[in-house]
Design a protein around this motif. Structure first.
Motif, PDB file in Angstrom:
ATOM      1  N   VAL A 184       0.858  -1.186   0.000  1.00 46.83           N
ATOM      2  CA  VAL A 184       0.000   0.000   0.000  1.00 46.83           C
ATOM      3  C   VAL A 184       0.890   1.231   0.000  1.00 46.83           C
ATOM      4  CG1 VAL A 184      -1.822   1.251   1.206  1.00 46.83           C
ATOM      5  CG2 VAL A 184      -1.743  -1.260   1.319  1.00 46.83           C
ATOM      6  N   SER A 185       0.752   2.084  -1.006  1.00 53.18           N
ATOM      7  CA  SER A 185       1.495   3.349  -1.011  1.00 53.18           C
ATOM      8  C   SER A 185       0.638   4.440  -0.379  1.00 53.18           C
ATOM      9  CB  SER A 185       1.882   3.749  -2.440  1.00 53.18           C
ATOM     10  OG  SER A 185       0.752   4.213  -3.171  1.00 53.18           O
ATOM     11  N   LEU A 186       1.300   5.367   0.303  1.00 54.00           N
ATOM     12  CA  LEU A 186       0.587   6.436   1.013  1.00 54.00           C
ATOM     13  C   LEU A 186       1.190   7.785   0.655  1.00 54.00           C
ATOM     14  CD1 LEU A 186      -1.591   7.176   3.136  1.00 54.00           C
ATOM     15  CD2 LEU A 186       0.215   7.075   4.861  1.00 54.00           C
ATOM     16  N   GLY A 272       3.824  -0.695  -8.789  1.00 51.24           N
ATOM     17  CA  GLY A 272       4.269  -1.835  -8.004  1.00 51.24           C
ATOM     18  C   GLY A 272       3.388  -2.176  -6.824  1.00 51.24           C
ATOM     19  N   CYS A 273       2.558  -1.224  -6.377  1.00 46.43           N
ATOM     20  CA  CYS A 273       1.718  -1.461  -5.200  1.00 46.43           C
ATOM     21  C   CYS A 273       0.354  -2.029  -5.591  1.00 46.43           C
ATOM     22  CB  CYS A 273       1.549  -0.169  -4.403  1.00 46.43           C
ATOM     23  SG  CYS A 273       3.041   0.314  -3.487  1.00 46.43           S
ATOM     24  N   ASP A 274      -0.324  -2.583  -4.598  1.00 50.23           N
ATOM     25  CA  ASP A 274      -1.647  -3.185  -4.806  1.00 50.23           C
ATOM     26  C   ASP A 274      -2.771  -2.204  -4.513  1.00 50.23           C
ATOM     27  OD1 ASP A 274      -0.679  -6.038  -5.214  1.00 50.23           O
ATOM     28  OD2 ASP A 274       0.161  -5.580  -3.241  1.00 50.23           O
ATOM     29  N   LEU A 275      -2.475  -1.161  -3.746  1.00 57.13           N
ATOM     30  CA  LEU A 275      -3.449  -0.137  -3.393  1.00 57.13           C
ATOM     31  C   LEU A 275      -2.675   1.161  -3.197  1.00 57.13           C
ATOM     32  CD1 LEU A 275      -6.244   0.897  -2.449  1.00 57.13           C
ATOM     33  CD2 LEU A 275      -5.678   0.034  -0.151  1.00 57.13           C
ATOM     34  N   ASN A 276      -3.143   2.235  -3.849  1.00 54.71           N
ATOM     35  CA  ASN A 276      -2.434   3.508  -3.790  1.00 54.71           C
ATOM     36  C   ASN A 276      -3.319   4.603  -3.199  1.00 54.71           C
ATOM     37  OD1 ASN A 276       0.042   2.687  -5.192  1.00 54.71           O
ATOM     38  ND2 ASN A 276      -1.252   2.498  -7.006  1.00 54.71           N
ATOM     39  N   PHE A 277      -2.785   5.298  -2.214  1.00 55.68           N
ATOM     40  CA  PHE A 277      -3.423   6.500  -1.686  1.00 55.68           C
ATOM     41  C   PHE A 277      -2.686   7.701  -2.278  1.00 55.68           C
ATOM     42  CE2 PHE A 277      -4.848   3.307   1.201  1.00 55.68           C
ATOM     43  CZ  PHE A 277      -6.079   3.739   1.666  1.00 55.68           C
ATOM     44  N   VAL A 278      -3.412   8.529  -3.015  1.00 55.43           N
ATOM     45  CA  VAL A 278      -2.796   9.655  -3.708  1.00 55.43           C
ATOM     46  C   VAL A 278      -3.496  10.941  -3.299  1.00 55.43           C
ATOM     47  CG1 VAL A 278      -1.985   8.296  -5.661  1.00 55.43           C
ATOM     48  CG2 VAL A 278      -4.299   9.257  -5.722  1.00 55.43           C
ATOM     49  N   ARG A 279      -2.874  12.049  -3.642  1.00 51.60           N
ATOM     50  CA  ARG A 279      -3.438  13.334  -3.250  1.00 51.60           C
ATOM     51  C   ARG A 279      -3.219  14.342  -4.378  1.00 51.60           C
ATOM     52  NH1 ARG A 279       1.509  15.337   0.743  1.00 51.60           N
ATOM     53  NH2 ARG A 279       2.381  16.837  -0.747  1.00 51.60           N
ATOM     54  N   ASP A 282      -1.598  15.793  -9.766  1.00 48.19           N
ATOM     55  CA  ASP A 282      -0.652  15.015 -10.568  1.00 48.19           C
ATOM     56  C   ASP A 282      -0.725  13.531 -10.230  1.00 48.19           C
ATOM     57  OD1 ASP A 282       1.711  14.742 -12.393  1.00 48.19           O
ATOM     58  OD2 ASP A 282       2.666  14.115 -10.532  1.00 48.19           O
ATOM     59  N   SER A 283      -0.697  13.198  -8.935  1.00 45.83           N
ATOM     60  CA  SER A 283      -0.679  11.782  -8.561  1.00 45.83           C
ATOM     61  C   SER A 283      -2.017  11.106  -8.826  1.00 45.83           C
ATOM     62  CB  SER A 283      -0.274  11.612  -7.093  1.00 45.83           C
ATOM     63  OG  SER A 283      -1.204  12.242  -6.232  1.00 45.83           O
ATOM     64  N   LEU A 284      -3.115  11.856  -8.853  1.00 51.27           N
ATOM     65  CA  LEU A 284      -4.397  11.268  -9.227  1.00 51.27           C
ATOM     66  C   LEU A 284      -4.335  10.738 -10.655  1.00 51.27           C
ATOM     67  CD1 LEU A 284      -7.448  10.690  -9.094  1.00 51.27           C
ATOM     68  CD2 LEU A 284      -7.836  13.090  -9.693  1.00 51.27           C
ATOM     69  N   VAL A 285      -3.814  11.553 -11.559  1.00 51.39           N
ATOM     70  CA  VAL A 285      -3.707  11.127 -12.958  1.00 51.39           C
ATOM     71  C   VAL A 285      -2.783   9.921 -13.084  1.00 51.39           C
ATOM     72  CG1 VAL A 285      -2.958  11.839 -15.268  1.00 51.39           C
ATOM     73  CG2 VAL A 285      -4.217  13.436 -13.810  1.00 51.39           C
ATOM     74  N   ARG A 286      -1.667   9.938 -12.344  1.00 54.42           N
ATOM     75  CA  ARG A 286      -0.739   8.807 -12.435  1.00 54.42           C
ATOM     76  C   ARG A 286      -1.354   7.530 -11.852  1.00 54.42           C
ATOM     77  NH1 ARG A 286       1.863  11.272 -16.246  1.00 54.42           N
ATOM     78  NH2 ARG A 286       3.205   9.443 -16.310  1.00 54.42           N
ATOM     79  N   ALA A 287      -2.211   7.678 -10.845  1.00 54.94           N
ATOM     80  CA  ALA A 287      -2.896   6.508 -10.289  1.00 54.94           C
ATOM     81  C   ALA A 287      -3.864   5.910 -11.302  1.00 54.94           C
ATOM     82  CB  ALA A 287      -3.628   6.883  -9.008  1.00 54.94           C
ATOM     83  N   LEU A 288      -4.522   6.766 -12.075  1.00 54.09           N
ATOM     84  CA  LEU A 288      -5.411   6.262 -13.118  1.00 54.09           C
ATOM     85  C   LEU A 288      -4.629   5.478 -14.164  1.00 54.09           C
ATOM     86  CD1 LEU A 288      -7.754   9.341 -13.552  1.00 54.09           C
ATOM     87  CD2 LEU A 288      -8.514   7.021 -13.022  1.00 54.09           C
ATOM     88  N   TRP A 289      -3.493   6.019 -14.594  1.00 56.41           N
ATOM     89  CA  TRP A 289      -2.687   5.307 -15.599  1.00 56.41           C
ATOM     90  C   TRP A 289      -2.118   4.008 -15.019  1.00 56.41           C
ATOM     91  CZ3 TRP A 289      -4.936   7.183 -19.220  1.00 56.41           C
ATOM     92  CH2 TRP A 289      -4.940   8.522 -19.598  1.00 56.41           C
ATOM     93  N   PHE A 294      -7.144   2.643  -6.092  1.00 56.93           N
ATOM     94  CA  PHE A 294      -6.584   3.843  -5.452  1.00 56.93           C
ATOM     95  C   PHE A 294      -7.675   4.603  -4.711  1.00 56.93           C
ATOM     96  CE2 PHE A 294      -8.122   5.554  -9.467  1.00 56.93           C
ATOM     97  CZ  PHE A 294      -8.632   6.804  -9.107  1.00 56.93           C
ATOM     98  N   VAL A 295      -7.210   5.425  -3.771  1.00 59.43           N
ATOM     99  CA  VAL A 295      -8.082   6.340  -3.031  1.00 59.43           C
ATOM    100  C   VAL A 295      -7.441   7.718  -3.127  1.00 59.43           C
ATOM    101  CG1 VAL A 295      -9.104   6.936  -0.804  1.00 59.43           C
ATOM    102  CG2 VAL A 295      -8.847   4.520  -1.464  1.00 59.43           C
ATOM    103  N   TRP A 296      -8.250   8.712  -3.473  1.00 64.78           N
ATOM    104  CA  TRP A 296      -7.751  10.064  -3.724  1.00 64.78           C
ATOM    105  C   TRP A 296      -8.125  10.987  -2.577  1.00 64.78           C
ATOM    106  CZ3 TRP A 296     -10.696  14.072  -7.056  1.00 64.78           C
ATOM    107  CH2 TRP A 296      -9.918  15.226  -7.243  1.00 64.78           C
TER     108      TRP A 296
END
Length: 378
Positions: A184-186, A272-279, A282-289, A294-296
């Motif tokens: 899980v990335s945070l 590489g992670c199974d679940l991403n927490f983004v904010r 920029d990181s929202l778009v990268r989480a989509l790709w 993910f959780v924004w």
């Protein structure tokens, strides 16, 4: 002028806080330069680029924020990012360039990303300058967005190829992740629900007997986690894999504190992670790709405008009820409990993200649309 000929771009960015503004502007500048354009990025605080883009990018010059007209004048395209205000002397230079022989500069306001309905209505609209040294000129709004009627999202031409080459197993081993671990990335601000998330991750490990490893990004996320867990319990071996530097153990939960990394390596973190927490943006778009669950965490605004923005995004995402609920609680819009992170739930979230990604891949990306827009205006 031939629309395919390289143009000179002047992108202006003021760093308000965090890294989203400079992160988006650097990706934009580097993508333009990668397509043969010549770019000057004018920024009032370029310090984050030391780790975000340590090698720079061919074709991109990073320049200090100007208070006077740049030597040699302004370029063919002027981009004001996120409502920044350039100095009157710089505006006068735009006006001077507009009066010179040849095509006048194209002046663009690059706006914030949103899924709200006004984005399609306002995208590409003209904004006449009524006063000051730029009086008589026209800016145009350029709105990034998630639908075909907007300015699209940043997506480099080689992104799919880089993702296909990514060795996920090797990356996870390098970061001390057990093969079966839930990684899980945070990347967050200081959400009120952070204690509940840490408890939920520990509970998930206890109930599923699957190792859970939290990879915490530096800055506000790391500070918020450290404030809750303290120094943790050092362990020389976690789940049979040697403990990585800056990794602790809190009860059964493994927590790693990551260093600052260039943008390409941040993308790999999300892959590489199974679940991403983004904010932020920029990181929202990268989480989509990335195509992973993910959780924004949206940037909170004092007038609560972020609430409508979050719900509009969740509507576009077609988020299932559990994912919508998690977002609402994570963003402090509800004080309820966080939904469980069981395998079935995460699989449903993954399917949602991948379906959204597939919709986006049928649309042109932001730089392609921006180049086309500029070509029509010259």
């Amino acid at each position: 002028m031939n629309a395919a000929a390289p143009l000179r771009w002047d992108i202006f960015c003021q760093v308000i806080d965090n890294y989203g503004d400079i992160g988006v502007c650097w990706r934009l500048a580097a993508d333009l330069a990668g397509r043969g354009q010549r770019v000057r990025l004018w920024v009032d605080n370029a310090s984050a680029l030391a780790w975000m883009a340590p090698g720079g990018a061919p074709g991109v010059q990073v320049m200090p924020w100007p208070t006077q007209a740049p030597a040699g004048g302004l370029g063919d395209v002027v981009v004001e990012a996120f409502g920044c205000e350039i100095a009157p002397a710089v505006v006068a230079a735009i006006a001077q360039r507009a009066q010179a022989p040849g095509a006048p500069p194209v002046w663009i306001n690059l706006e914030y990303l949103s899924a709200e309905g006004y984005v399609e209505r306002c995208h590409a609209l003209p904004s006449p300058v009524l006063s000051g040294p730029g009086a008589g000129l026209v800016k145009h709004f350029f709105y990034p967005g998630f639908t075909a009627g907007t300015g699209g999202l940043l997506r480099e031409p080689d992104l799919a190829e880089r993702q296909a080459r990514f060795d996920r197993s090797a990356w996870r081993a390098q970061h001390g992740l057990a093969p079966a671990a839930l990684a899980v990335s945070l990347f967050c601000y200081e959400p009120a629900a952070l204690p509940a998330l840490l408890a939920l991750l520990a509970q998930t490990e206890a109930e599923t007997e699957q190792p859970v490893h939290l990879l915490t990004t530096p800055g506000r996320a790391a500070a918020a986690v450290r404030a809750l867990v303290g120094s943790g319990e050092a362990d020389e071996n976690i789940h049979g894999i040697g403990l990585q530097p800056n990794t602790i153990k809190r009860e059964k939960l493994s927590i790693s504190y990551l260093p600052s990394v260039p943008q390409a390596q941040f993308d790999q973190l999300l892959w590489g992670c199974d679940l991403n927490f983004v904010r932020g943006e920029d990181s929202l778009v990268r989480a989509l790709w990335a195509g992973r669950p993910f959780v924004w965490q949206i940037y909170p605004q004092s007038d609560l405008a972020h609430q409508g923005k979050l719900h509009a995004f969740l509507d576009w995402l077609q988020a299932p009820p559990s994912l919508r609920c998690f977002h609402v609680v994570w963003n402090g819009l509800d004080s309820g409990a966080l939904p469980a992170l069981d395998p079935a739930t995460l699989a449903q979230w993954a399917a949602c993200t991948q379906a959204a990604r597939a919709r986006l891949l049928t649309q042109d990306n932001l730089v392609t649309l921006l180049l086309g827009f500029v070509a029509k205006k010259r």
